[in-house]
Scaffold this motif. Structure first.
Motif, PDB file in Angstrom:
ATOM      1  N   LEU A 175       5.692   2.763   9.994  1.00  0.00           N
ATOM      2  CA  LEU A 175       5.972   3.349   8.683  1.00  0.00           C
ATOM      3  C   LEU A 175       7.460   3.342   8.374  1.00  0.00           C
ATOM      4  N   ARG A 176       8.279   3.627   9.384  1.00  0.00           N
ATOM      5  CA  ARG A 176       9.729   3.581   9.162  1.00  0.00           C
ATOM      6  C   ARG A 176      10.173   2.160   8.803  1.00  0.00           C
ATOM      7  N   ALA A 177       9.560   1.152   9.453  1.00  0.00           N
ATOM      8  CA  ALA A 177       9.891  -0.240   9.151  1.00  0.00           C
ATOM      9  C   ALA A 177       9.474  -0.593   7.722  1.00  0.00           C
ATOM     10  N   CYS A 178       8.314  -0.101   7.289  1.00  0.00           N
ATOM     11  CA  CYS A 178       7.863  -0.349   5.911  1.00  0.00           C
ATOM     12  C   CYS A 178       8.835   0.259   4.909  1.00  0.00           C
ATOM     13  N   ILE A 179       9.232   1.508   5.166  1.00  0.00           N
ATOM     14  CA  ILE A 179      10.160   2.187   4.258  1.00  0.00           C
ATOM     15  C   ILE A 179      11.496   1.456   4.221  1.00  0.00           C
ATOM     16  N   LYS A 180      11.966   0.986   5.379  1.00  0.00           N
ATOM     17  CA  LYS A 180      13.236   0.256   5.433  1.00  0.00           C
ATOM     18  C   LYS A 180      13.172  -1.005   4.580  1.00  0.00           C
TER      19      LYS A 180
ATOM     20  N   LYS B 299       5.452  12.218   9.617  1.00  0.00           N
ATOM     21  CA  LYS B 299       4.273  12.715  10.328  1.00  0.00           C
ATOM     22  C   LYS B 299       3.057  12.769   9.397  1.00  0.00           C
ATOM     23  N   ASP B 300       3.275  13.229   8.168  1.00  0.00           N
ATOM     24  CA  ASP B 300       2.162  13.294   7.209  1.00  0.00           C
ATOM     25  C   ASP B 300       1.669  11.895   6.855  1.00  0.00           C
ATOM     26  N   LEU B 301       2.598  10.944   6.744  1.00  0.00           N
ATOM     27  CA  LEU B 301       2.207   9.577   6.412  1.00  0.00           C
ATOM     28  C   LEU B 301       1.386   8.944   7.528  1.00  0.00           C
ATOM     29  N   THR B 302       1.715   9.276   8.776  1.00  0.00           N
ATOM     30  CA  THR B 302       0.918   8.735   9.888  1.00  0.00           C
ATOM     31  C   THR B 302      -0.511   9.245   9.827  1.00  0.00           C
ATOM     32  N   ASP B 303      -0.691  10.482   9.390  1.00  0.00           N
ATOM     33  CA  ASP B 303      -2.045  11.032   9.259  1.00  0.00           C
ATOM     34  C   ASP B 303      -2.806  10.352   8.128  1.00  0.00           C
ATOM     35  N   VAL B 304      -2.096  10.019   7.048  1.00  0.00           N
ATOM     36  CA  VAL B 304      -2.740   9.406   5.889  1.00  0.00           C
ATOM     37  C   VAL B 304      -3.125   7.959   6.166  1.00  0.00           C
ATOM     38  N   PHE B 305      -2.202   7.196   6.769  1.00  0.00           N
ATOM     39  CA  PHE B 305      -2.410   5.756   6.914  1.00  0.00           C
ATOM     40  C   PHE B 305      -2.867   5.339   8.316  1.00  0.00           C
ATOM     41  N   GLY B 306      -2.712   6.219   9.295  1.00  0.00           N
ATOM     42  CA  GLY B 306      -3.130   5.871  10.644  1.00  0.00           C
ATOM     43  C   GLY B 306      -2.213   4.906  11.355  1.00  0.00           C
ATOM     44  N   HIS B 307      -0.975   4.734  10.847  1.00  0.00           N
ATOM     45  CA  HIS B 307       0.002   3.857  11.487  1.00  0.00           C
ATOM     46  C   HIS B 307       0.970   4.690  12.332  1.00  0.00           C
TER      47      HIS B 307
ATOM     48  N   LYS C  12      15.998   6.175  -0.525  1.00  0.00           N
ATOM     49  CA  LYS C  12      15.576   7.336   0.258  1.00  0.00           C
ATOM     50  C   LYS C  12      16.778   8.187   0.613  1.00  0.00           C
ATOM     51  N   LYS C  13      16.518   9.461   0.803  1.00  0.00           N
ATOM     52  CA  LYS C  13      17.549  10.403   1.221  1.00  0.00           C
ATOM     53  C   LYS C  13      16.937  11.349   2.238  1.00  0.00           C
ATOM     54  N   ARG C  14      17.593  11.498   3.374  1.00  0.00           N
ATOM     55  CA  ARG C  14      17.081  12.393   4.403  1.00  0.00           C
ATOM     56  C   ARG C  14      17.402  13.839   4.023  1.00  0.00           C
ATOM     57  N   LEU C  15      16.391  14.675   4.055  1.00  0.00           N
ATOM     58  CA  LEU C  15      16.549  16.075   3.702  1.00  0.00           C
ATOM     59  C   LEU C  15      16.834  16.914   4.936  1.00  0.00           C
ATOM     60  N   GLU C  16      17.392  18.076   4.748  1.00  0.00           N
ATOM     61  CA  GLU C  16      17.745  18.947   5.863  1.00  0.00           C
ATOM     62  C   GLU C  16      16.496  19.516   6.526  1.00  0.00           C
ATOM     63  N   GLY C  17      16.654  19.837   7.789  1.00  0.00           N
ATOM     64  CA  GLY C  17      15.569  20.481   8.532  1.00  0.00           C
ATOM     65  C   GLY C  17      14.347  19.593   8.649  1.00  0.00           C
ATOM     66  N   SER C  18      13.183  20.167   8.409  1.00  0.00           N
ATOM     67  CA  SER C  18      11.922  19.446   8.542  1.00  0.00           C
ATOM     68  C   SER C  18      11.360  19.028   7.198  1.00  0.00           C
ATOM     69  N   GLU C  19      12.238  18.969   6.178  1.00  0.00           N
ATOM     70  CA  GLU C  19      11.781  18.629   4.834  1.00  0.00           C
ATOM     71  C   GLU C  19      11.413  17.151   4.693  1.00  0.00           C
ATOM     72  N   GLY C  20      11.878  16.331   5.625  1.00  0.00           N
ATOM     73  CA  GLY C  20      11.525  14.910   5.588  1.00  0.00           C
ATOM     74  C   GLY C  20      12.452  14.076   4.731  1.00  0.00           C
ATOM     75  N   LEU C  21      11.872  13.209   3.892  1.00  0.00           N
ATOM     76  CA  LEU C  21      12.640  12.271   3.083  1.00  0.00           C
ATOM     77  C   LEU C  21      12.384  12.511   1.600  1.00  0.00           C
TER      78      LEU C  21
ATOM     79  N   VAL D  48       0.830  -1.201   0.000  1.00  0.00           N
ATOM     80  CA  VAL D  48       0.000   0.000   0.000  1.00  0.00           C
ATOM     81  C   VAL D  48       0.865   1.252   0.000  1.00  0.00           C
ATOM     82  N   LEU D  49       1.915   1.248   0.814  1.00  0.00           N
ATOM     83  CA  LEU D  49       2.792   2.416   0.885  1.00  0.00           C
ATOM     84  C   LEU D  49       3.525   2.625  -0.434  1.00  0.00           C
TER      85      LEU D  49
END
Length: 251
Positions: free
Chosen positions: A63-68, A50-58, A78-87, A23-24
């Motif tokens: 969600l981090r385990a799914c992405i891994k 944080k946005d993904l938790t709102d969308v999927f309710g997990h 995936k690449k971690r972005l600076e600040g609060s930009e996410g991934l 699904v993800l």
């Protein structure tokens, strides 16, 4: 009633470890850029957990385990972005997957299928069916997958609980689940955590694992294969034959 669309995407039938991953992944594919812009290239998108938790309710951990797993299985990078930009998520093989020409080859050609991840021989599902002796029903598979998610994707922890049940001659899922509940409530998240907890419990109770018979000769009458296996482990660890110290956990 007609519905406004902004295009379409092709969703492949790929082999995922569990439905949450699927699904993800499909969500990432549908949200990825079809054409490059200032922020993302074609086949990329920016996401925040944080946005993904709102969308999927997990939870964040699920969600981090799914992405891994999606990264490990080669579906995305995936690449971690600076600040609060996410991934920054990149869909691997996006051009090939989203080009209709990839699926319009002649029947006489050797069609090159999109690469799919192969499930390893030691996955928790294979262990359940081949070693634990269970039947992986449509209901059981998601249940096991959810437990793996609860332990941050560490399949070894769930396998360890099944090994413990086997050793206690109670190889059924109803016995494994309370073990997992207890471990999770006590903060276990890795295989090493589970070993440390079991060792601590043994020391507190003064318990010892199965006693190893002193006779180590091959084929000796009355010595089970399990006993001989434990003896070999004792010797490899430099322990005295006939006694396995209570710091040893067999998983």
């Amino acid at each position: 009633m007609s519905q406004l669309t902004t295009g379409f995407v092709i969703q492949l039938r790929l082999a995922f470890q569990n439905k949450r991953d699927q699904v993800l992944y499909n969500f990432f594919v549908s949200e990825a850029n079809f054409v490059s812009n200032t922020y993302c290239k074609r086949g990329q998108l920016k996401v925040r957990i944080k946005d993904l938790t709102d969308v999927f309710g997990h939870t964040d951990n699920i969600l981090r385990a799914c992405i891994k797993r999606l990264v490990d299985d080669g579906f995305i990078t995936k690449k971690r972005l600076e600040g609060s930009e996410g991934l920054l998520i990149t869909i691997n093989n996006y051009d090939e997957h989203q080009t209709l020409a990839s699926y319009q080859k002649s029947k006489n050609e050797a069609a090159e299928r999109p690469k799919q991840p192969m499930k390893g021989e030691n996955t928790v599902f294979n262990f359940f069916e081949t070693i634990f002796g269970g039947s992986l029903s449509p209901k059981m598979a998601p249940d096991i997958g959810n437990w793996v998610d609860d332990f941050n994707g560490n399949e070894d922890v769930v396998i360890a609980a099944m090994k413990l049940a086997i050793r206690k001659k109670k190889a059924f899922w109803g016995y494994v689940q309370p073990i997992l509940v207890d471990w999770h409530n006590k903060g276990v998240r890795t295989l090493e955590d589970a070993r440390n907890l079991q060792n601590q419990s043994r020391r507190e109770k003064g318990d010892k694992p199965k006693e190893v018979i002193a006779n180590t000769s091959q084929g000796a009458s009355g010595i089970s294969e399990e006993t001989q296996r434990l003896e070999r482990i004792a010797q490899e660890k430099g322990l005295v034959t006939g006694e396995i110290r209570d710091t040893y956990v067999d998983f």
